[in-house]
Design an enzyme around this catalytic site. Structure first.
Site: not given
Ligand code: ZN
Length: 440
Positions: A46, A51, A97-98, A139-140, A143
């Site tokens: 994701g 991000q 998470c990236l 989660h996204e 963000h």
């Molecule tokens: Zn993340």
């Protein structure tokens, strides 16, 4: 399509609010394609626009496991999402998470979620899920609101118990890691240490004091008043490393997640007090570190994780222990989230493979008459600085502090410390004394 840089935490761009997407023009399409490409290149499941530094309500997500699982979901583009409802029942899951490379956390969220959103062409749709996608969506969408996974962390009330160098990196890690709330440190009271025998604080109490962590020095951790104190602190987890006292069942059963122990060997090999010294003395090529769940039998608990490493040819027990301490801290940090999420199947130790090491004392440092050069060299690497390796000349001990083997596999002494004197080069010693010789 191009690969965009993924912003890493901490960065204020990850904390800003985003704006709704109002037009679905070529520029937005290109951004979406770049996001998909970036997510796939980074092996993510994701990615949200903040991000990559874009204050827009755009998310891309995709998960297709090689072995096809029921958690899989196809590529989806989610624009201007709105969470319509979530279930009351929540579950713990591991999240990555990236924006937090290498970090995995154990996080509690609602199990099911219903989201309305627009697709990449602006058409409204609804997603409902209760598996991995439900987790990814939450989660996204976080963000898009400047919320990160660390804000959801499940904090574990933790006690650390230890004395020696093996636990130092782990204690430091636990102090820093937001996943742990360190309630305090238990360590053994000042004890005579080294050849001088003067009472000294444990390495762990020194580090705890440096880190400004509350610590307790105890002679007997199982004494009723200490057990009562631990009970009052109410830890959920105890981490144990390099502690000379046996922990009684009464303490082991206190925390809901039990006691995890870092042990510097490939268990069930080398249980007991001196695994690192023993592996060097035995001339092993490899050793490792093991995380076990402590039970009442010494070092016999179920194995949660294990890491094997090669022993370097000239490595001393002191150096090896420091390396194993670092690996042990890493392994513990990697293991705990999976352990808490109940995703590790513990392995029962094979009793028939077990071996037990002994506690070394001063007499173990005496070079016996039949010792081979290789054995003496291993002793020098294993038993320094304590208890020290020595031979006797005219009733006085001469400690060998450094040695190596030459090409002919003969012992070369590099440094010695005659009893009551300072350490000196062997050449300096042998100038005024008879050469030390060893048969064998
Ligand atoms: Zn993340």
């Amino acid at each position: 399509m191009k690969k965009l840089d993924v912003i890493k935490d901490p960065n204020p761009l990850l904390r800003t609010e985003t704006e709704e997407v109002l037009s679905f023009d070529g520029e937005i399409q290109e951004l979406i394609d770049d996001m998909i490409y970036t997510m796939r290149s980074a092996d993510g499941i994701g990615l949200a626009a903040p991000q990559i530094g874009q204050r827009k309500k755009i998310i891309v997500a995709e998960y297709e496991s090689p072995e096809k699982s029921e958690e899989d979901f196809p590529l989806i583009v989610i624009i201007n999402p709105k969470i319509e409802s979530v279930s009351d029942d929540e579950e713990f899951m591991i999240e990555g998470c990236l924006s937090f490379p290498g970090k995995e956390l154990y996080i509690l969220r609602p199990k099911k979620v219903k989201v309305t959103a627009l697709d990449r062409w602006g058409k409204k749709y609804t997603i409902e899920d209760e598996k991995l996608l439900a987790r990814v969506l939450q989660h996204e969408i976080d963000h898009l609101n400047g919320v990160l996974m660390i804000d959801h962390i499940k904090v574990i009330k933790t006690l650390f118990v230890g004395n020696g160098s093996l636990g130092l990196p782990a204690l430091e890690r636990i102090t820093d890691d937001p996943q742990f709330q360190l309630l305090g440190v238990y360590t053994t009271s000042d004890r005579p240490a080294g050849r001088s025998g003067t009472p000294a604080p444990t390495l762990i109490s020194e580090l705890a004091s440096k880190l400004k962590v509350k610590y307790y020095k105890v002679n007997d951790i199982n004494a009723p008043n200490v057990v009562k104190q631990i009970k009052n602190l109410a830890p959920e987890l105890i981490i144990l490393a390099d502690f000379s006292q046996i922990i009684a069942k009464e303490i082991i059963s206190l925390p809901r997640y039990g006691v995890l122990n870092i042990h510097p060997s490939l268990l069930p090999k080398y249980r007991g007090p001196s695994p690192v010294v023993s592996t060097i003395l035995n001339g092993d090529k490899k050793t490792g570190v093991t995380i076990i769940k402590l039970n009442e039998k010494v070092d016999a608990g179920d194995i949660l994780s294990q890491l094997e490493i090669r022993i370097r040819p000239r490595e001393t027990a002191t150096d090896l222990k420091l390396r194993l301490a670092e690996f042990g801290a890493d392994l513990l940090a990697e293991t705990v989230p999976y352990y808490l999420a109940d995703e590790i199947r513990p392995i029962v130790q094979k009793e028939e493979m077990a071996s037990v090491t002994k506690k070394f004392s001063k007499v173990d440092g005496k070079i016996s008459a039949g010792a081979t050069p290789e054995q003496i060299d291993r002793m020098v690497r294993a038993l320094n600085p304590w208890p020290g390796v020595y031979t006797e000349v005219n009733g006085k001990k001469i400690f060998i502090t450094k040695s190596h083997l030459n090409k002919e596999k003969k012992l070369v002494i590099d440094a010695v410390k005659p009893e009551g004197k300072r350490e000196m080069k062997y050449s300096e010693y042998s100038a005024g004394n008879k050469q030390l010789t060893f048969s064998g």
